[in-house]
Design an enzyme around this catalytic site. Structure first.
Site, PDB file in Angstrom:
ATOM      1  N   ARG A 145     -75.744 161.929  -2.540  1.00 58.83           N
ATOM      2  CA  ARG A 145     -76.879 160.961  -3.105  1.00 58.83           C
ATOM      3  C   ARG A 145     -77.766 161.092  -2.052  1.00 58.83           C
ATOM      4  O   ARG A 145     -79.192 161.180  -2.234  1.00 58.83           O
ATOM      5  CB  ARG A 145     -76.220 159.923  -3.779  1.00 58.83           C
ATOM      6  N   HIS A 162     -70.648 160.709  -1.650  1.00 60.74           N
ATOM      7  CA  HIS A 162     -71.802 159.808  -1.987  1.00 60.74           C
ATOM      8  C   HIS A 162     -72.908 160.248  -1.088  1.00 60.74           C
ATOM      9  O   HIS A 162     -74.120 160.033  -1.500  1.00 60.74           O
ATOM     10  CB  HIS A 162     -71.403 158.351  -1.595  1.00 60.74           C
ATOM     11  N   TRP A 218     -82.425 152.817  -8.359  1.00 60.65           N
ATOM     12  CA  TRP A 218     -82.205 151.710  -7.385  1.00 60.65           C
ATOM     13  C   TRP A 218     -83.113 150.373  -8.140  1.00 60.65           C
ATOM     14  O   TRP A 218     -83.934 150.500  -8.738  1.00 60.65           O
ATOM     15  CB  TRP A 218     -82.745 151.897  -6.291  1.00 60.65           C
ATOM     16  N   TYR A 243     -84.842 156.049   3.711  1.00 64.19           N
ATOM     17  CA  TYR A 243     -85.607 157.411   3.522  1.00 64.19           C
ATOM     18  C   TYR A 243     -86.982 157.555   3.914  1.00 64.19           C
ATOM     19  O   TYR A 243     -87.438 158.780   4.322  1.00 64.19           O
ATOM     20  CB  TYR A 243     -85.592 157.828   2.285  1.00 64.19           C
ATOM     21  N   LYS A 273     -74.381 151.278 -11.641  1.00 63.61           N
ATOM     22  CA  LYS A 273     -74.032 150.455 -10.418  1.00 63.61           C
ATOM     23  C   LYS A 273     -74.745 149.136 -10.959  1.00 63.61           C
ATOM     24  O   LYS A 273     -74.049 148.147 -10.554  1.00 63.61           O
ATOM     25  CB  LYS A 273     -74.249 151.125  -9.058  1.00 63.61           C
ATOM     26  N   ARG A 326     -74.268 159.337  -8.833  1.00 68.20           N
ATOM     27  CA  ARG A 326     -72.960 159.194  -7.862  1.00 68.20           C
ATOM     28  C   ARG A 326     -71.731 159.873  -8.669  1.00 68.20           C
ATOM     29  O   ARG A 326     -72.203 160.587  -9.644  1.00 68.20           O
ATOM     30  CB  ARG A 326     -72.686 157.683  -8.015  1.00 68.20           C
TER      31      ARG A 326
END
Length: 378
Positions: free
Chosen positions: A308, A305, A331, A340, A239, A212
């Protein structure tokens, strides 16, 4: 001269009138009327004073204000990761909802709030002469997040018994695979060539690692081990609040080697804003230069972003499994990378072949035999 049991006091630069009085049970009330019109403020103050009297003397259920519901909700959610964004939304909502009781917040009020936010400029940009401009309105996603916050606060107030019902707030669900933007390789090349020199290294590093924006810009040399070809994000910087270790591919290594060659002794930042020892990193990479480069490169608008998303999309199209991608990108849930999956259906080919024999038994083989027989007769 009529003597009121309350006082109206102008406050702030706009002179908004606030009501101040003491209830029969000794509690002081100090609230904004939301207007500078003294007649309207007086009417509203008389109504509030009468309600407080009925609550104190007649035992009626008190009417709660939006501001009270916000304070109660905030107390239970102050450790939320996105609380700063919520505070920004609540500050924006204050002129619209701050003076209302919960039972006054209905579908019409919420429709007005939604339309007003939607019509606001998204980002103000500054020209060289100092003036500001914008060419994009607030996105529907931003509006939906604000409306979701309102719904959360109203539902919390209902659970506390402060309101009898919550108006219906419908929020459009994200479209999944189409809910992001990514660059093709040709677009990435064109955008890279148009970027300013200082933006190219963090741009390439983001494409190589999927990190990020702030994780790239705030990267320190102490977080890099060139011999082991790894770098890591500290837990407080991530995050998900969990440390992430990332193996560095050749592209990322090349960028770091170039930055090390330019490093000024004593400067801890990998991507500093200058060539001095005390040069700090850039606050943001998605600045006016970033968007100007997109226009010159004839690339559809995208946020930093989205790099990413580009990194993840390229990985999936190259054959990286979704499970591995989840670990590489840090994640927390498998659901986050499913967006994706549509880019690489090849991993389902083996499963698709499992019913081949069933389909042939049903009729494909017989249809083929009939076609061959007809051809032979001809």
């Amino acid at each position: 001269m009529v003597r009121h049991p309350y006082r109206l006091e102008p406050r702030g630069k706009k002179g908004i009138l606030w009501i101040r009085f003491t209830t029969p049970n000794g509690r002081e009330v100090f609230r904004s009327s939301g207007t500078v019109d003294r007649d309207l403020a007086t009417e509203w103050a008389s109504k509030i004073h009468a309600e407080q009297y009925r609550v104190a003397r007649l035992g009626e259920k008190p009417r709660r204000l939006w501001t009270e519901a916000v304070v109660a909700w905030f107390e239970d959610h102050k450790t939320k990761r996105s609380i700063k964004k919520d505070q920004h939304n609540l500050k924006w909502l204050s002129p619209y909802l701050g003076h209302l009781h919960l039972d006054e917040i209905n579908a019409d009020v919420l429709a007005l709030v939604s339309s007003q936010r939607k019509a606001e400029p998204k980002n103000k940009r500054r020209r060289k002469d100092g003036s500001t401009f914008t060419d994009e309105l607030t996105s529907q996603s931003t509006v939906d997040k604000m409306m979701a916050l309102i719904r959360s606060i109203l539902r919390d107030a209902q659970r506390r018994g402060w309101s009898d019902s919550v108006p219906t707030i419908r929020i459009k669900e994200a479209d999944g695979a189409d809910d992001y933007r990514w660059l093709t390789q040709n677009e990435a090349v064109r955008l890279h060539d148009e970027l300013a020199d200082h933006l190219r290294p963090p741009f390439l590093f983001a494409l190589a690692t999927g990190w990020r924006e702030q994780n790239v810009l705030r990267l320190r040399w102490e977080q890099v081990d060139l011999e082991r070809r790894v770098a890591w994000i500290k837990g407080r910087q991530a995050k998900a609040k969990k440390a992430i270790g990332a193996p560095l591919n050749r592209n990322a290594m090349d960028i770091l080697v170039q930055q090390r060659a330019k490093r000024v002794a004593g400067n801890p930042w990998v991507f500093p804003s200058g060539s001095e020892k005390d040069s700090a990193p850039y606050v943001r990479a998605s600045n006016t230069g970033w968007y100007a480069a997109q226009r010159r490169a004839r690339v559809e608008p995208l946020a930093w972003h989205d790099l990413r998303h580009t990194w993840a999309s390229w990985h999936v199209m190259a054959g990286t499994s979704l499970r591995s991608l989840m670990e590489l990108g840090g994640w927390r849930s498998y659901q986050s990378v499913l967006r994706y999956a549509h880019l690489s259906p090849e991993h389902l080919a083996g499963h698709a072949e499992r019913i081949e024999q069933v389909a042939r038994t049903v009729g494909i083989d017989r249809a083929t035999d009939q076609t061959l027989s007809a051809t032979a007769r001809c």
